[in-house]
Motif scaffolding. Structure first.
Motif, PDB file in Angstrom:
ATOM      1  N   VAL A 108       0.835  -1.204   0.000  1.00 57.19           N
ATOM      2  CA  VAL A 108       0.000   0.000   0.000  1.00 57.19           C
ATOM      3  C   VAL A 108       0.871   1.256   0.000  1.00 57.19           C
ATOM      4  N   ARG A 112       0.845   4.195  -2.839  1.00 62.80           N
ATOM      5  CA  ARG A 112       0.683   5.617  -2.505  1.00 62.80           C
ATOM      6  C   ARG A 112       1.814   6.456  -3.084  1.00 62.80           C
ATOM      7  N   PHE A 122     -10.725   2.272  -0.976  1.00 69.82           N
ATOM      8  CA  PHE A 122     -10.154   0.974  -1.304  1.00 69.82           C
ATOM      9  C   PHE A 122     -11.230  -0.097  -1.151  1.00 69.82           C
ATOM     10  N   GLN A 131      -6.817  -4.967   4.865  1.00 68.11           N
ATOM     11  CA  GLN A 131      -7.589  -4.050   5.707  1.00 68.11           C
ATOM     12  C   GLN A 131      -6.676  -3.378   6.729  1.00 68.11           C
ATOM     13  N   CYS A 134      -4.586  -0.676   5.028  1.00 69.58           N
ATOM     14  CA  CYS A 134      -5.353   0.556   4.793  1.00 69.58           C
ATOM     15  C   CYS A 134      -5.523   1.337   6.097  1.00 69.58           C
ATOM     16  N   HIS A 137      -2.321   3.119   7.040  1.00 65.39           N
ATOM     17  CA  HIS A 137      -2.033   4.296   6.211  1.00 65.39           C
ATOM     18  C   HIS A 137      -3.178   5.308   6.230  1.00 65.39           C
ATOM     19  N   LEU A 139      -6.297   5.094   5.297  1.00 66.46           N
ATOM     20  CA  LEU A 139      -7.033   5.127   4.039  1.00 66.46           C
ATOM     21  C   LEU A 139      -8.425   4.538   4.243  1.00 66.46           C
ATOM     22  N   PHE A 141     -11.536   2.322   3.431  1.00 69.37           N
ATOM     23  CA  PHE A 141     -11.771   1.089   2.685  1.00 69.37           C
ATOM     24  C   PHE A 141     -13.160   0.566   2.974  1.00 69.37           C
TER      25      PHE A 141
END
Length: 193
Positions: A108, A112, A122, A131, A134, A137, A139, A141
């Protein structure tokens, strides 16, 4: 004896043909139709020397991510892939010998670095490692088993269909060679969609 150089156009055609599906022997036969005789290993080397990579700098609003098993002889490797489900464009691939939280997180992170995906949603199946990556980071999802996430499954089917020409695995290939072929495949896939 002087070696005859292959026309650049025929080299590009050979690379595209091989990555699009034909076996090396079929690609060599196409070259023969143009009056050029080359060994399969020559075409293979052209593909790997070109160092093709999917283009960077994309800004998708959704990214489908997943992993699947790829075999290298008797060993199992994990192919991670990220796809823009609206265009079916492969954004990033990575071949790893195992699957861990750290590896998923690094995948990931690399995605990025290549693309502007910080505001993307995501789409992930029940894969807890992706998961976690994400979440790590920060993010967004969604759990999605079908729908737009199916685009990554279609690409995996294409890759597995292509690797059946290697007896459902990359025979006698090192991980770096297979990873480079997969990146070249991703580049070619993006050209043909």
């Amino acid at each position: 004896m002087e070696r005859e150089a292959t026309l650049r156009l025929l080299m590009k055609l050979s690379i595209q043909l091989h990555l699009a599906g034909p076996l090396l022997s079929n690609t060599v036969r196409v070259l023969e139709d143009f009056g050029v005789e080359r060994a399969r290993s020559t075409v293979h080397n052209w593909v790997h020397k070109t160092d093709l990579q999917p283009e960077s700098g994309r800004n998708p609003d959704h990214v489908a991510v997943d992993e699947t098993v790829i075999r290298l002889d008797d060993e199992q490797y994990w192919l991670y892939a990220a796809v823009n489900p609206k265009s079916n464009e492969l954004l990033h691939t990575k071949l790893e010998p195992t699957r861990t939280k750290v590896i998923a997180s690094n995948f990931v992170r690399e995605l990025r670095e290549k693309h502007d995906v910080d505001n993307a949603v995501f789409l992930i199946d029940g894969n807890l490692l992706l998961q976690y990556a994400c979440e790590r980071h920060d993010l967004e999802f969604w759990y999605e088993r079908h729908g737009d996430r199916n685009s990554v499954e279609r690409i995996f089917c294409g890759i597995k269909r292509r690797t059946t020409s290697f007896s459902n695995c990359f025979s006698n290939a090192k991980a770096t060679t297979a990873d480079q072929w997969l990146k070249s495949f991703a580049f070619a896939w993006n050209q043909f969609i």
